[in-house]
Design an enzyme around this catalytic site. Structure first.
Site, PDB file in Angstrom:
ATOM      1  N   HIS A   1      54.774  10.301  30.222  1.00 20.83           N
ATOM      2  CA  HIS A   1      54.676  11.730  29.917  1.00 20.83           C
ATOM      3  C   HIS A   1      54.141  11.945  28.493  1.00 20.83           C
ATOM      4  O   HIS A   1      53.325  12.828  28.253  1.00 20.83           O
ATOM      5  CB  HIS A   1      56.061  12.393  29.981  1.00 20.83           C
ATOM      6  CG  HIS A   1      56.759  12.288  31.295  1.00 20.83           C
ATOM      7  ND1 HIS A   1      57.889  11.515  31.485  1.00 20.83           N
ATOM      8  CD2 HIS A   1      56.509  12.861  32.495  1.00 20.83           C
ATOM      9  CE1 HIS A   1      58.309  11.632  32.731  1.00 20.83           C
ATOM     10  NE2 HIS A   1      57.490  12.430  33.377  1.00 20.83           N
TER      11      HIS A   1
ATOM     12  N   LEU B   1      61.850  12.285  30.190  1.00 21.04           N
ATOM     13  CA  LEU B   1      60.544  11.877  29.661  1.00 21.04           C
ATOM     14  C   LEU B   1      60.509  10.411  29.264  1.00 21.04           C
ATOM     15  O   LEU B   1      61.480   9.851  28.764  1.00 21.04           O
ATOM     16  CB  LEU B   1      60.179  12.734  28.448  1.00 21.04           C
ATOM     17  CG  LEU B   1      60.068  14.240  28.687  1.00 21.04           C
ATOM     18  CD1 LEU B   1      59.528  14.927  27.430  1.00 21.04           C
ATOM     19  CD2 LEU B   1      59.191  14.567  29.898  1.00 21.04           C
TER      20      LEU B   1
ATOM     21  N   GLU C   1      57.267   7.196  28.165  1.00 23.78           N
ATOM     22  CA  GLU C   1      55.978   7.041  27.488  1.00 23.78           C
ATOM     23  C   GLU C   1      54.800   7.556  28.337  1.00 23.78           C
ATOM     24  O   GLU C   1      53.785   7.988  27.788  1.00 23.78           O
ATOM     25  CB  GLU C   1      55.800   5.560  27.112  1.00 23.78           C
ATOM     26  CG  GLU C   1      54.717   5.260  26.110  1.00 23.78           C
ATOM     27  CD  GLU C   1      54.809   6.040  24.805  1.00 23.78           C
ATOM     28  OE1 GLU C   1      55.932   6.284  24.306  1.00 23.78           O
ATOM     29  OE2 GLU C   1      53.743   6.437  24.287  1.00 23.78           O
TER      30      GLU C   1
ATOM     31  N   GLY D   1      60.902  16.301  33.521  1.00 26.80           N
ATOM     32  CA  GLY D   1      61.816  15.822  32.497  1.00 26.80           C
ATOM     33  C   GLY D   1      62.121  14.341  32.635  1.00 26.80           C
ATOM     34  O   GLY D   1      61.378  13.607  33.280  1.00 26.80           O
TER      35      GLY D   1
ATOM     36  N   VAL E   1      50.669   4.520  32.489  1.00 24.78           N
ATOM     37  CA  VAL E   1      51.312   3.733  31.438  1.00 24.78           C
ATOM     38  C   VAL E   1      52.325   2.799  32.097  1.00 24.78           C
ATOM     39  O   VAL E   1      53.087   3.224  32.976  1.00 24.78           O
ATOM     40  CB  VAL E   1      52.003   4.642  30.400  1.00 24.78           C
ATOM     41  CG1 VAL E   1      52.675   3.814  29.313  1.00 24.78           C
ATOM     42  CG2 VAL E   1      50.998   5.603  29.793  1.00 24.78           C
TER      43      VAL E   1
END
Ligand code: AMP
Length: 305
Positions: free
Chosen positions: A44, A40, A42, A38, A184
């Protein structure tokens, strides 16, 4: 954004999950799973995008797994933002979210049988977080059993985790296709992480030093340096310019056993972990990668600060 098309179905129990997955798998449809804790971001969400591309539907699990936290680690303060997570996951096309509580995930207490990672689990982060990868592999194996996904996606940011999961699936013939996705990053190169939320503003500024150190070592590799000790030294020297960053480890490793090779080669990684205040961050780079992540900012080189 899929706007008003959001169709995310939240399930809280194993029974509801089994029913929802049976429906999703009807007609032989391939379902991809993105396991997360969790909070969350970018990173994920990019995994969800990639899952949607390679399968007929993508599902997410959101569970802060106590088994993978050691005593004194951040289990209690780990960010929990379920409402926001569900909105984001739905916008990015996830159709199913499994967010169990601890008793639902581990009925009857912690599992008696757990997955031992073997020697690879003692390397890098494993040397500093005893039991961590046993906790990770145990929850991933359990999630594979609960979802029975065709594909599961993991981020390369957690290099050791992604390699161990791959290894587990091979060694135990779990029959799940494991996909590893690029890291990312923020504009200054910091890898996105739920733990970045812990950083104070000065720590956040210095956190970019991790990427600078990786980039400096990668540049040395591209210029022909093949000695793992010297590549490591380049990273360590760069990190030393950031007074708030306390290095825990920096190592050149090959991907099969996470051992340090006598000579670095393309496909080997430089992996590191460092503390900033009470926050522990990890990152890595694939040395001389032919196709660097297009989302990576261009290398910043040395002396930029
Ligand atoms: P976590 O919620 O931290 O357990 O992470 C869930 C998944 O997201 C793991 O497979 C991570 O490797 C992946 N992930 C976390 N951060 C990033 C990132 N910056 N880029 C790509 N994947 C990531």
């Amino acid at each position: 954004m899929r706007g008003d098309e959001v169709l995310l179905h939240l399930v809280r129990t194993r029974a509801e999950l089994a029913e929802a997955m049976a429906r999703l798998r009807e007609g032989g449809r391939r379902v991809a799973l993105v396991p997360t804790m969790g909070a969350l971001h970018e990173g994920h969400l990019a995994l969800l995008d990639q899952g949607r591309e390679g399968a007929d539907a993508v599902a997410i699990s959101i569970f802060v797994n106590p088994l993978q936290f050691g005593p004194g680690e951040d289990l209690d303060r780990y960010p929990r933002t379920l409402e926001r997570d569900l909105a984001l996951a739905g916008e990015r096309g996830a159709v199913l979210a499994f967010a169990p509580d601890r008793d639902e995930m581990y009925p009857g207490g912690d599992p008696q049988v757990q997955v031992t990672p073997g020697p690879m689990g003692d390397r890098l982060c494993g040397a500093f977080r005893p039991g961590h990868f046993q906790g990770v592999l145990t929850v991933v194996a359990r999630l594979f059993g609960l979802f029975r996904p065709a594909v599961a996606l993991f981020g390369r940011k957690d290099l050791q985790q992604s390699l161990l999961v791959r290894r587990m699936v091979t060694d135990l013939e779990l029959g799940v296709e494991v996909v590893t996705a690029p890291t990312v990053r923020e504009a200054d190169g910091l890898a996105l992480s739920s733990r970045n939320a812990y950083l104070t503003p000065p720590e956040r500024t210095e956190a970019a030093g991790l990427f600078r150190a990786l980039t400096a070592a990668d540049t040395a590799f591209r210029e022909g340096e093949r000695d793992p000790d010297r590549l490591r030294a380049v990273a360590v020297e760069t990190l030393s310019r950031y007074p708030l960053l306390r290095l825990q480890y920096a190592e050149v490793v090959e991907p099969e056993r996470l051992e340090t090779p006598s000579e670095a080669a393309p496909g080997h990684h430089l992996a590191l972990a460092a503390h900033l205040g009470s926050t522990r961050l990890i990152d890595n780079v694939a040395l001389g990668a032919e196709n660097p992540d297009p989302r990576l900012p261009s290398p910043t080189g040395e002396g930029v600060r």
